[in-house]
Design a protein around this motif. Structure first.
Motif, mmCIF file in Angstrom:
data_model
loop_
_atom_site.group_PDB
_atom_site.id
_atom_site.type_symbol
_atom_site.label_atom_id
_atom_site.label_comp_id
_atom_site.label_asym_id
_atom_site.label_seq_id
_atom_site.Cartn_x
_atom_site.Cartn_y
_atom_site.Cartn_z
ATOM 1 N N ASN A 107 0.819 -1.217 0.000
ATOM 2 C CA ASN A 107 0.000 0.000 0.000
ATOM 3 C C ASN A 107 0.852 1.266 0.000
ATOM 4 O O ASN A 107 0.322 2.358 -0.266
ATOM 5 N N LYS A 108 2.136 1.128 0.295
ATOM 6 C CA LYS A 108 3.041 2.275 0.280
ATOM 7 C C LYS A 108 3.656 2.495 -1.105
ATOM 8 O O LYS A 108 4.289 3.522 -1.339
ATOM 9 N N THR A 109 3.490 1.534 -2.002
ATOM 10 C CA THR A 109 4.057 1.668 -3.343
ATOM 11 C C THR A 109 3.104 2.444 -4.240
ATOM 12 O O THR A 109 1.925 2.632 -3.909
ATOM 13 N N VAL A 110 3.613 2.856 -5.397
ATOM 14 C CA VAL A 110 2.797 3.653 -6.327
ATOM 15 C C VAL A 110 1.644 2.824 -6.891
ATOM 16 O O VAL A 110 0.501 3.300 -6.997
ATOM 17 N N ASP A 111 1.921 1.571 -7.245
ATOM 18 C CA ASP A 111 0.899 0.752 -7.913
ATOM 19 C C ASP A 111 -0.193 0.256 -6.966
ATOM 20 O O ASP A 111 -1.337 0.056 -7.386
#
Length: 243
Positions: A92-96
């Motif tokens: 959930n911390k990544t861009v995707d």
């Protein structure tokens, strides 16, 4: 005594490194904790070490490194809910922000069983079970007491089954650990191609820290990847850290 001390020294060093790492982590010095965890890792790839390294990277905001560490911990302990939870948070911390792909219950349970003991432990269990099975079978052949013969026969069968399952689990765990069918994107942004060539157009774009499944690695320099939402394509192998 000196020989025993020499054998125990690496274990003592690893234990001390882990203790130092835990102390540094509790003190909030995550960089130092990572150094000590790396030292402890030289004594063996423990699930807890990878998990703690992932936590330290997460605290520092290094979400890609955290995802790699968590995925490697999950490979060693496929049914660990804490690791799966942390992978979901990191995703959930990544861009995707793709959903985390998990196995169905029966597959997760079987992987947990196969990876429940180290390969060497399964191998030792198999050898001990085989030896005891042969002893029980000899008792069955040469003892005259009917009760002893009956117990010896059934014990021999059970131990033989334990031998077979231990060999099977050791083989499957080895194959599972040597199969690198997952990976994490390590570049800031990469266009996923419709075919394994730079001239091909981008089907879509993925970003750093995204977990992928390796569907095909036969073409040199390229990986066919599949995302948890079902999208597929090709990316340069240099953009993926294999797990």
């Amino acid at each position: 005594m000196l020989f025993c001390l020499v054998l125990l020294l690496p274990c003592m060093v690893v234990a001390q490194s882990k203790a130092n790492a835990d102390a540094a982590y509790r003190a909030g010095d995550y960089q130092k904790a990572l150094k000590y965890y790396a030292d402890a890792q030289n004594g063996g790839t423990a699930v807890e070490t990878y998990y703690n390294m992932g936590n330290a990277h997460f605290r520092m905001g290094n979400y890609t490194e955290a995802m790699i560490a968590y995925q490697r911990a999950l490979k060693l302990s496929p049914a660990n809910d804490d690791i799966l939870h942390n992978i979901e948070i990191t995703s959930n911390k990544t861009v995707d922000r793709l959903p985390v792909e998990t196995d169905v219950f029966i597959v997760k349970w079987y992987k947990a069983l196969v990876c429940g003991l180290p390969i060497d432990t399964w191998a030792v269990t198999a050898l001990v079970a085989l030896a005891l099975s042969l002893i029980c079978y000899l008792l069955y052949l040469f003892m005259e007491n009917v009760s002893v013969r009956r117990i010896s026969f059934f014990s021999s069968v059970v131990l033989c089954l334990l031998f077979l399952f231990s060999v099977l689990f050791a083989y499957q765990q080895r194959s599972y650990l040597l199969t690198h069918d997952t990976g994490v994107v390590t570049v800031e942004m990469i266009g996923v191609k419709s075919s394994p060539t730079q001239k091909s157009g981008d089907a879509f774009v993925i970003h750093e820290g995204t977990s992928v499944t390796i569907a095909d690695a036969d073409i040199k320099g390229w990986y066919s990847i599949r995302l948890s939402d079902g999208r597929q394509g090709w990316v340069p192998s240099s953009s993926i850290e294999l797990i």
